[in-house]
Scaffold this motif. Sequence first.
Motif, PDB file in Angstrom:
ATOM      1  N   ARG A  50       1.227   6.027   3.138  1.00  8.62           N
ATOM      2  CA  ARG A  50       1.940   4.992   3.936  1.00  8.62           C
ATOM      3  C   ARG A  50       1.799   5.684   5.684  1.00  8.62           C
ATOM      4  O   ARG A  50       2.417   5.248   6.123  1.00  8.62           O
ATOM      5  CB  ARG A  50       3.115   4.999   3.382  1.00  8.62           C
ATOM      6  CG  ARG A  50       3.569   4.615   2.305  1.00  8.62           C
ATOM      7  CD  ARG A  50       4.667   3.759   1.198  1.00  8.62           C
ATOM      8  NE  ARG A  50       4.326   3.184   0.142  1.00  8.62           N
ATOM      9  CZ  ARG A  50       5.795   2.610   0.081  1.00  8.62           C
ATOM     10  NH1 ARG A  50       6.391   2.935   0.249  1.00  8.62           N
ATOM     11  NH2 ARG A  50       4.575   1.914  -1.753  1.00  8.62           N
ATOM     12  N   SER A  51       2.118   6.479   5.889  1.00  9.26           N
ATOM     13  CA  SER A  51       1.717   7.170   7.184  1.00  9.26           C
ATOM     14  C   SER A  51       0.428   7.045   7.594  1.00  9.26           C
ATOM     15  O   SER A  51       0.303   6.642   9.454  1.00  9.26           O
ATOM     16  CB  SER A  51       2.241   8.586   7.204  1.00  9.26           C
ATOM     17  OG  SER A  51       1.408   9.049   6.768  1.00  9.26           O
ATOM     18  N   MET A  52      -0.219   7.142   7.017  1.00  9.66           N
ATOM     19  CA  MET A  52      -1.797   6.499   7.305  1.00  9.66           C
ATOM     20  C   MET A  52      -2.356   4.847   7.562  1.00  9.66           C
ATOM     21  O   MET A  52      -3.888   4.584   7.753  1.00  9.66           O
ATOM     22  CB  MET A  52      -3.083   7.771   7.065  1.00  9.66           C
ATOM     23  CG  MET A  52      -3.268   7.749   5.723  1.00  9.66           C
ATOM     24  SD  MET A  52      -3.895   9.468   5.517  1.00  9.66           S
ATOM     25  CE  MET A  52      -4.072   8.939   3.401  1.00  9.66           C
ATOM     26  N   LYS A  53      -1.186   4.371   6.776  1.00  4.59           N
ATOM     27  CA  LYS A  53      -1.969   3.229   6.578  1.00  4.59           C
ATOM     28  C   LYS A  53      -2.216   2.409   5.163  1.00  4.59           C
ATOM     29  O   LYS A  53      -2.637   1.283   5.133  1.00  4.59           O
ATOM     30  CB  LYS A  53      -2.187   1.800   8.124  1.00  4.59           C
ATOM     31  CG  LYS A  53      -1.296   1.956   8.937  1.00  4.59           C
ATOM     32  CD  LYS A  53      -1.911   1.495  10.271  1.00  4.59           C
ATOM     33  CE  LYS A  53      -1.280   1.181  11.752  1.00  4.59           C
ATOM     34  NZ  LYS A  53      -1.890   1.366  13.219  1.00  4.59           N
ATOM     35  N   ALA A  54      -2.343   3.691   4.550  1.00  5.30           N
ATOM     36  CA  ALA A  54      -2.652   3.593   3.061  1.00  5.30           C
ATOM     37  C   ALA A  54      -1.359   3.481   2.169  1.00  5.30           C
ATOM     38  O   ALA A  54      -0.450   3.195   2.320  1.00  5.30           O
ATOM     39  CB  ALA A  54      -3.493   4.381   2.999  1.00  5.30           C
ATOM     40  N   ASP A  55      -2.039   3.197   0.885  1.00  3.85           N
ATOM     41  CA  ASP A  55      -0.882   3.039  -0.653  1.00  3.85           C
ATOM     42  C   ASP A  55      -1.831   3.763  -1.866  1.00  3.85           C
ATOM     43  O   ASP A  55      -2.592   3.459  -1.505  1.00  3.85           O
ATOM     44  CB  ASP A  55      -0.741   1.606  -0.288  1.00  3.85           C
ATOM     45  CG  ASP A  55       0.242   1.683  -1.800  1.00  3.85           C
ATOM     46  OD1 ASP A  55       1.630   2.519  -1.476  1.00  3.85           O
ATOM     47  OD2 ASP A  55       0.889   1.099  -1.951  1.00  3.85           O
ATOM     48  N   LEU A  56      -0.167   4.443  -2.037  1.00  4.44           N
ATOM     49  CA  LEU A  56      -0.297   5.156  -3.469  1.00  4.44           C
ATOM     50  C   LEU A  56       0.568   4.446  -4.450  1.00  4.44           C
ATOM     51  O   LEU A  56       1.267   3.959  -4.359  1.00  4.44           O
ATOM     52  CB  LEU A  56      -0.341   6.493  -3.654  1.00  4.44           C
ATOM     53  CG  LEU A  56      -0.369   7.571  -4.480  1.00  4.44           C
ATOM     54  CD1 LEU A  56      -1.657   7.771  -4.521  1.00  4.44           C
ATOM     55  CD2 LEU A  56      -0.077   8.927  -4.886  1.00  4.44           C
ATOM     56  N   LEU A  59      -5.465   5.539  -4.931  1.00  5.43           N
ATOM     57  CA  LEU A  59      -5.182   5.327  -3.030  1.00  5.43           C
ATOM     58  C   LEU A  59      -5.964   4.972  -2.428  1.00  5.43           C
ATOM     59  O   LEU A  59      -7.179   5.041  -1.951  1.00  5.43           O
ATOM     60  CB  LEU A  59      -5.770   7.321  -2.432  1.00  5.43           C
ATOM     61  CG  LEU A  59      -5.808   7.568  -0.891  1.00  5.43           C
ATOM     62  CD1 LEU A  59      -3.713   6.957  -0.760  1.00  5.43           C
ATOM     63  CD2 LEU A  59      -5.931   8.596  -0.669  1.00  5.43           C
ATOM     64  N   TRP A  60      -5.016   3.813  -2.014  1.00  7.98           N
ATOM     65  CA  TRP A  60      -5.836   2.020  -1.194  1.00  7.98           C
ATOM     66  C   TRP A  60      -6.200   2.561   0.423  1.00  7.98           C
ATOM     67  O   TRP A  60      -4.804   2.839   0.600  1.00  7.98           O
ATOM     68  CB  TRP A  60      -4.667   1.004  -1.472  1.00  7.98           C
ATOM     69  CG  TRP A  60      -5.251   0.786  -3.097  1.00  7.98           C
ATOM     70  CD1 TRP A  60      -4.715   0.735  -4.131  1.00  7.98           C
ATOM     71  CD2 TRP A  60      -6.503   0.120  -3.699  1.00  7.98           C
ATOM     72  NE1 TRP A  60      -4.257   0.143  -5.493  1.00  7.98           N
ATOM     73  CE2 TRP A  60      -5.820  -0.382  -4.974  1.00  7.98           C
ATOM     74  CE3 TRP A  60      -7.601  -0.064  -3.074  1.00  7.98           C
ATOM     75  CZ2 TRP A  60      -7.040  -1.028  -5.297  1.00  7.98           C
ATOM     76  CZ3 TRP A  60      -7.914  -0.760  -4.263  1.00  7.98           C
ATOM     77  CH2 TRP A  60      -7.991  -0.903  -5.918  1.00  7.98           C
ATOM     78  N   LEU A  61      -7.466   2.732   0.659  1.00  8.39           N
ATOM     79  CA  LEU A  61      -7.085   3.296   2.197  1.00  8.39           C
ATOM     80  C   LEU A  61      -7.837   1.750   2.954  1.00  8.39           C
ATOM     81  O   LEU A  61      -8.778   0.546   2.291  1.00  8.39           O
ATOM     82  CB  LEU A  61      -8.471   4.079   2.402  1.00  8.39           C
ATOM     83  CG  LEU A  61      -8.050   5.415   1.908  1.00  8.39           C
ATOM     84  CD1 LEU A  61      -9.599   6.385   1.849  1.00  8.39           C
ATOM     85  CD2 LEU A  61      -6.567   5.632   2.454  1.00  8.39           C
ATOM     86  N   PRO A  62      -7.138   1.737   3.850  1.00 10.27           N
ATOM     87  CA  PRO A  62      -7.672   0.008   4.908  1.00 10.27           C
ATOM     88  C   PRO A  62      -9.138   0.708   5.077  1.00 10.27           C
ATOM     89  O   PRO A  62      -9.912   1.907   5.491  1.00 10.27           O
ATOM     90  CB  PRO A  62      -7.129   0.660   6.180  1.00 10.27           C
ATOM     91  CG  PRO A  62      -6.571   2.140   5.782  1.00 10.27           C
ATOM     92  CD  PRO A  62      -6.510   2.476   5.048  1.00 10.27           C
ATOM     93  N   HIS A  63      -9.461  -0.894   5.263  1.00 10.19           N
ATOM     94  CA  HIS A  63     -11.403  -0.455   5.058  1.00 10.19           C
ATOM     95  C   HIS A  63     -11.646  -0.866   6.063  1.00 10.19           C
ATOM     96  O   HIS A  63     -11.417  -2.203   7.351  1.00 10.19           O
ATOM     97  CB  HIS A  63     -11.641  -1.798   4.326  1.00 10.19           C
ATOM     98  CG  HIS A  63     -13.402  -1.913   4.055  1.00 10.19           C
ATOM     99  ND1 HIS A  63     -13.975  -0.657   4.115  1.00 10.19           N
ATOM    100  CD2 HIS A  63     -13.985  -2.801   4.346  1.00 10.19           C
ATOM    101  CE1 HIS A  63     -15.287  -1.030   3.779  1.00 10.19           C
ATOM    102  NE2 HIS A  63     -15.251  -2.113   3.950  1.00 10.19           N
TER     103      HIS A  63
END
Length: 587
Positions: free
Chosen positions: A563-569, A583-587
């Motif tokens: 969440r610190s890098m605008k993602a989510d686990l 681990l969902w990462l911003p595209h």
Amino acid sequence: MIRSWRIWIAVSACLCLALAGVVALSAFALRLDRADRQARESAAREENARLALWRLDSDLLPLVARESAVAPEAYRPVSAARGVLDSKLRPMPQGEALLASPLLSPLPEHVLLHFQVASDGTVSSPQVVGPGLRESVGATLPASELATLEARLGKLRGLLGGTDLRRALSDPPPRVRRPEPKVRYESTLAEVSQVAKNVSEFSARSRSASQALRGMSGSNSNAYEDNDQRAPVRSQQGDGDAMRALWVGDTLLLARRVWLDGREYIQGCWLDWPSLRTWLVGQLGDLLPSATLEPVAGRPTHAEDRMLAALPVRLVPGQVPGGYDTASISSLPVVLTVAWSGVLLAGAAVVALLVGVVALSERRGAFVSAVTHELRTPLTTFRMYTEMLAAGMVPDEARRQEYFDILHREAERLSHLVENVLAYARIERGRAPARLEPVDVRSMVGRMEERLAQRAAQADMELCVDVPAGVTVLTDPSAVEQVLFNLVDNASKYAAPAVDRRIHVEVERRRGRVGLVVRDHGPGVDTVTARRLFEPFSKSVQTAAKTAPGVGLGLALCRRLARSMKADLRHERVTEGGARFVLWLPH
């Protein structure tokens, strides 16, 4: 570990005391508000009653003054005219010229009959005379009205036959007097003040009525004169008292004592009380719509009785108009509702904060115990192996190398544990801002694949990486490496008993997002554990002793890093078994 039950007892006692104080203050405020509202309603009712009494006395004053202004001679059908001249302007002898009574004219409103009582008790009326006299003076009436007048005179004779009017007129009229103090110990200051006001108002209205009656009685005007005749003017021969209202049974009379030709008479009129009461009550529609009037017959009257000055009648105000009820609506209930809402919200916030603090304290206590347990095992290994190696107790080179490998693994394990704790502490303090940059997923995973494979090999497991080329994300590579290492480390520990020894690292695209998937073929995560999976310090020393090594901080750290890098686990259930984290990462 904190004795949480002591904290809860102390907080509960404080909350109970605070609520008791608020309840007491609310009850006191409501009592004051109710008393204030009642006082305002009472003041409004008394003010309306005061205005109503002045209005009623003002409306009754012309009626009483009109009857008081009638000359005593007018109560005879005919009387000798005084000061009459003949055609040669010479005074005519007294008794030759007669004047008809003005009371032979039609009765005024609210008057049923005029009467006169002689000293021998004979009751007569100037309205009940022979038809010849009425015809001679031009005051004829229908036969039905004459019969009604005669019937009224007969009823009045029967009513006055057992009544001593002279004594009744000699007695002082009922007066408003102050209540006895010994009866009214419970009186409040407002009630005592209102009693004094009632007494003062009655005295002022009585003085005003007396002055007006004296002024009207002393004038020569007459309410019964018409264009054809004048009433006899008051003379020295007809002196007497002013008209006074009194009750004889349920009959209201206006009467006075007069002296004519040296004889005493009682003169007056019979008032139509039902119609008079209806008219008077109708005058109060705007002030006291539910008011009533009650007779007061020869009894002491207290200040609360609201006596009229013109008639022995008491005003009963009834309820105040509805406008005063709406005007006196208090805003205190709304204020108390808001205050109580604030108190309850504050209490709920305190309880919620305390729950969080106690839970966090207990988890940190459990974390310290788990860390102690996790440190004890490798430290014991370090001490035992180093003592054996230092004492030369392992002559075999292969065995020494095996011991060195064990020490190296334990050192890495301790290093990983300390790194996780320090990383979580940095995130909690906000000192770990993520540096986001566009990164190719395949090259990023390729750089960390060797380290991940070594960790899987230590658990005798195989790392299978399936990442296609050409996928770019905006992320922090070092944070992603730490997250993936923790996920592979967990899979290596918890999926070790599985038959299928593979750990998969894959890429998944869903709804425009890119996810890095780490899954194994182990026993998976049960429902109870899944609810607390991402909570920090969630593993106690008992749990740590029964499960794979760890302190329960890895997944919490991974989610915070994501969440610190605008993602989510996220943890996702799979039907074929095993654990699956994305681990969902911003595209």
